[in-house]
Write an enzyme that holds these catalytic residues in place. Structure first.
Site, PDB file in Angstrom:
ATOM      1  N   ASP A   1       0.839  -1.198   0.000  1.00  0.00           N
ATOM      2  CA  ASP A   1       0.000   0.000   0.000  1.00  0.00           C
ATOM      3  C   ASP A   1       0.881   1.258   0.000  1.00  0.00           C
ATOM      4  O   ASP A   1       2.042   1.215   0.415  1.00  0.00           O
ATOM      5  CB  ASP A   1      -0.884   0.038   1.261  1.00  0.00           C
ATOM      6  CG  ASP A   1      -1.866  -1.115   1.271  1.00  0.00           C
ATOM      7  OD1 ASP A   1      -2.149  -1.671   0.198  1.00  0.00           O
ATOM      8  OD2 ASP A   1      -2.339  -1.451   2.374  1.00  0.00           O
TER       9      ASP A   1
HETATM   10  N1  URA Z   1      -1.340  -5.898   3.781  1.00  0.00           N
HETATM   11  C1  URA Z   1      -1.801  -4.634   3.802  1.00  0.00           C
HETATM   12  O1  URA Z   1      -2.854  -4.344   4.379  1.00  0.00           O
HETATM   13  N2  URA Z   1      -1.068  -3.678   3.196  1.00  0.00           N
HETATM   14  C2  URA Z   1       0.095  -3.933   2.563  1.00  0.00           C
HETATM   15  O2  URA Z   1       0.718  -3.015   2.032  1.00  0.00           O
HETATM   16  C3  URA Z   1       0.559  -5.259   2.559  1.00  0.00           C
HETATM   17  C4  URA Z   1      -0.182  -6.228   3.174  1.00  0.00           C
END
Ligand code: URA
Length: 234
Positions: free
Chosen positions: A102
């Site tokens: 993310d």
């Molecule tokens: N899970 C998430 O919620 N975000 C990420 O970036 C990776 C795994």
């Protein structure tokens, strides 16, 4: 080198996706070739794929310590991408990030131009665990360890594969832990923690299978993998 391997190694497509393209025919030296086993001569053959001449590019493997604020994509209309952290020279090698983090997640991003390896690393069937350090705004305890181990349900009806939660510190308003998951569903860890009634306040990826984030890389820095790291991944 076999035609399917040649195209997969030099593109974002997996070997099975490439096989479908080959069934329709690939132009090599002006002839339509439909045999995935065709032996490509890397020096002389002119392979046309998706309308352009396909050149053999050496595979490159990079680990990057992603800072917050960057998206794991090759281009984005709004945000900076992880490719913006690479030098111009490294950017032009058809390189792409494997899997996604993310925008507000930090840590290990693996970039390559090796479509075959990329597919292997993100395929849930291969069961490759990714390890994260996570902080949440609540108290983690054995209940969450068991819940995640048995497969928590997110997105209304999706049962996650078993995940491993190791609590580092648990306080009423804030806990930290390591969590290992073998899939990469959108916002997966955030959604899993939501089911447990908590919000993720910090998330950092530490490893993908045997590939560990180099502690010497500061946020935004990257380096090429060494031969040993590449061998372990392939
Ligand atoms: N899970 C998430 O919620 N975000 C990420 O970036 C990776 C795994």
């Amino acid at each position: 080198m076999r035609l399917d391997k040649f195209i997969s190694n030099n593109s974002k497509y997996s070997r099975s996706e490439v096989k479908k393209f080959i069934k329709k025919g690939i132009l090599i030296n002006g002839k339509l070739i439909k045999d995935a086993k065709y032996d490509v001569n890397l020096d002389n053959d002119m392979v046309i794929f998706e309308g352009i001449e396909f050149k053999h590019i050496e595979n490159i493997y990079i680990m990057l310590n992603k800072p917050q604020g960057y998206v794991s994509a090759t281009r984005d209309a709004r945000d900076k991408t992880v490719l913006d952290l690479l030098s111009d020279e490294d950017k032009i090698k058809n390189i792409f990030p494997v899997g996604r983090l993310d925008k507000d997640t930090e840590g290990l991003i693996f970039l390559t131009n090796d479509g075959h390896l990329s597919h292997k690393l993100i395929s849930p069937q291969k069961n490759i665990f990714k390890k994260y350090y996570v902080e949440v705004d609540g108290e983690l305890n054995e209940e969450e360890v068991k819940l995640f181990e048995s497969g928590v349900i997110i997105d209304k009806d999706y049962m996650c594969k078993p995940a491993i939660l190791e609590i580092i510190e648990a306080k009423k308003m804030k806990s930290s832990a390591y969590i290992q998951i073998s899939e990469g569903k959108f916002h997966q860890i955030k959604k899993m923690m939501k089911v447990a009634g908590m919000n993720v306040i910090y998330l950092k990826r530490l490893s993908i299978g045997k590939l560990k984030l180099d502690d010497n890389l500061k946020l935004g820095e990257y380096r090429y993998l060494n031969d040993e790291e590449v061998k372990e991944l392939i």
